[in-house]
Design an enzyme around this catalytic site. Sequence first.
Site, PDB file in Angstrom:
ATOM      1  N   CYS A   1       0.880  -1.239  -0.153  1.00 51.57           N
ATOM      2  CA  CYS A   1      -0.194   0.022  -0.001  1.00 51.57           C
ATOM      3  C   CYS A   1       0.831   1.279  -0.128  1.00 51.57           C
ATOM      4  O   CYS A   1       0.509   2.543   0.236  1.00 51.57           O
ATOM      5  CB  CYS A   1      -0.866   0.075   1.078  1.00 51.57           C
TER       6      CYS A   1
ATOM      7  N   ARG B   1       3.968   2.323  -2.655  1.00 52.14           N
ATOM      8  CA  ARG B   1       4.358   2.994  -4.238  1.00 52.14           C
ATOM      9  C   ARG B   1       4.476   1.634  -4.888  1.00 52.14           C
ATOM     10  O   ARG B   1       5.379   0.877  -4.606  1.00 52.14           O
ATOM     11  CB  ARG B   1       5.417   3.946  -4.055  1.00 52.14           C
TER      12      ARG B   1
ATOM     13  N   GLU C   1      -0.857   4.710 -12.383  1.00 50.94           N
ATOM     14  CA  GLU C   1      -2.281   5.073 -11.822  1.00 50.94           C
ATOM     15  C   GLU C   1      -3.195   4.300 -12.585  1.00 50.94           C
ATOM     16  O   GLU C   1      -3.273   4.325 -13.856  1.00 50.94           O
ATOM     17  CB  GLU C   1      -2.456   6.433 -11.814  1.00 50.94           C
TER      18      GLU C   1
ATOM     19  N   HIS D   1      -5.380   2.045  -5.888  1.00 48.16           N
ATOM     20  CA  HIS D   1      -4.874   3.202  -5.047  1.00 48.16           C
ATOM     21  C   HIS D   1      -5.847   4.039  -4.283  1.00 48.16           C
ATOM     22  O   HIS D   1      -6.051   5.149  -4.452  1.00 48.16           O
ATOM     23  CB  HIS D   1      -4.014   4.210  -6.219  1.00 48.16           C
TER      24      HIS D   1
END
Length: 318
Positions: free
Chosen positions: A233, A235, A264, A284
């Site tokens: 959680c 990068r 993303e 994300h």
Amino acid sequence: MKIALIEPLGVPEQTIDELSAPLKNAGHEFVYFDTKTTDPAELARRSEGAEVVMIANNPYPAEVVAGADALKMIAVAFTGIDHVGLSACRERSVEVRNCAGYSDVSVAELTLGLTIDVLRKVGAADAAVRAGKTSGGLVGTEICGKTVGIVGCGKIGCATGRLFKAFGARVLGYARHEHPEAAEAGIEQVSLEQLLAESDIVSLHLPNNDATRKSFGAEQFAQMKDGAVFINCARGAIVDNDALAQELNDDKLAGAGIDVFDMEPPIPADYALINAKNCTFTPHVGFLTHEAMQRRAKIEFDNVLAYVEGRAQNICEL
């Protein structure tokens, strides 16, 4: 002084009005753009004439920083600043301030949530009920009594360690520098090699920078216990996700919970990790809670107010 908030912060406009009032009352010009954009030309237009630019987690590239003649400070409503053109900030002596701490709780809680989902097969169990099936094949695993390895013992890592401790786990931690807060949280600080060898669950909590990028790959996965669970959680760019996919498909790892990727979302359908076995994914959302959005908006405006008043606060090392 002109201050431009060039993207939404995930809070009502009334909140923006309330938080910007002290700046306006002090005689500063404040402009707000309530839509997101990644177009450099539009970012440049929104930044025109602003000494302070306020952003969230959308990219603010070096070319925009370089062309923003009036720019002196970028206020980032995020913990990480790797989406900012830092090379141009260094060249132009543009200060960057972040909102460290706003998402400590939200990211820690999602880490636990993903871990529980992987160990207790929550997604598969939900699908079974909806398909009229039984509990067959859904035997789970408990956190209690397991060893959890926290890679990165900053505030989020320590918050996560405390939650795992509350579940009855032994918690190990690794960081390049010793963190007193980790000891206070009951985290036993060890070498990375020991952590990987002994942990049933490994959770990453590192920033994305030149030192950490792609630092967790095949070599580190090979050191982990067979049947361990991997959670990220932090990068996506820290991890060699192709190597992670291979470890999962080879059954070296029992499962993974992943909130962050090399990009993303949306994630391409042919992305190797998306097609790996025994994974739970979220797009994300670790930082994305109502409470965290309120906290970061408050910190963001506090950072700007501190800047215009000449006070140092949340200044990032570039």
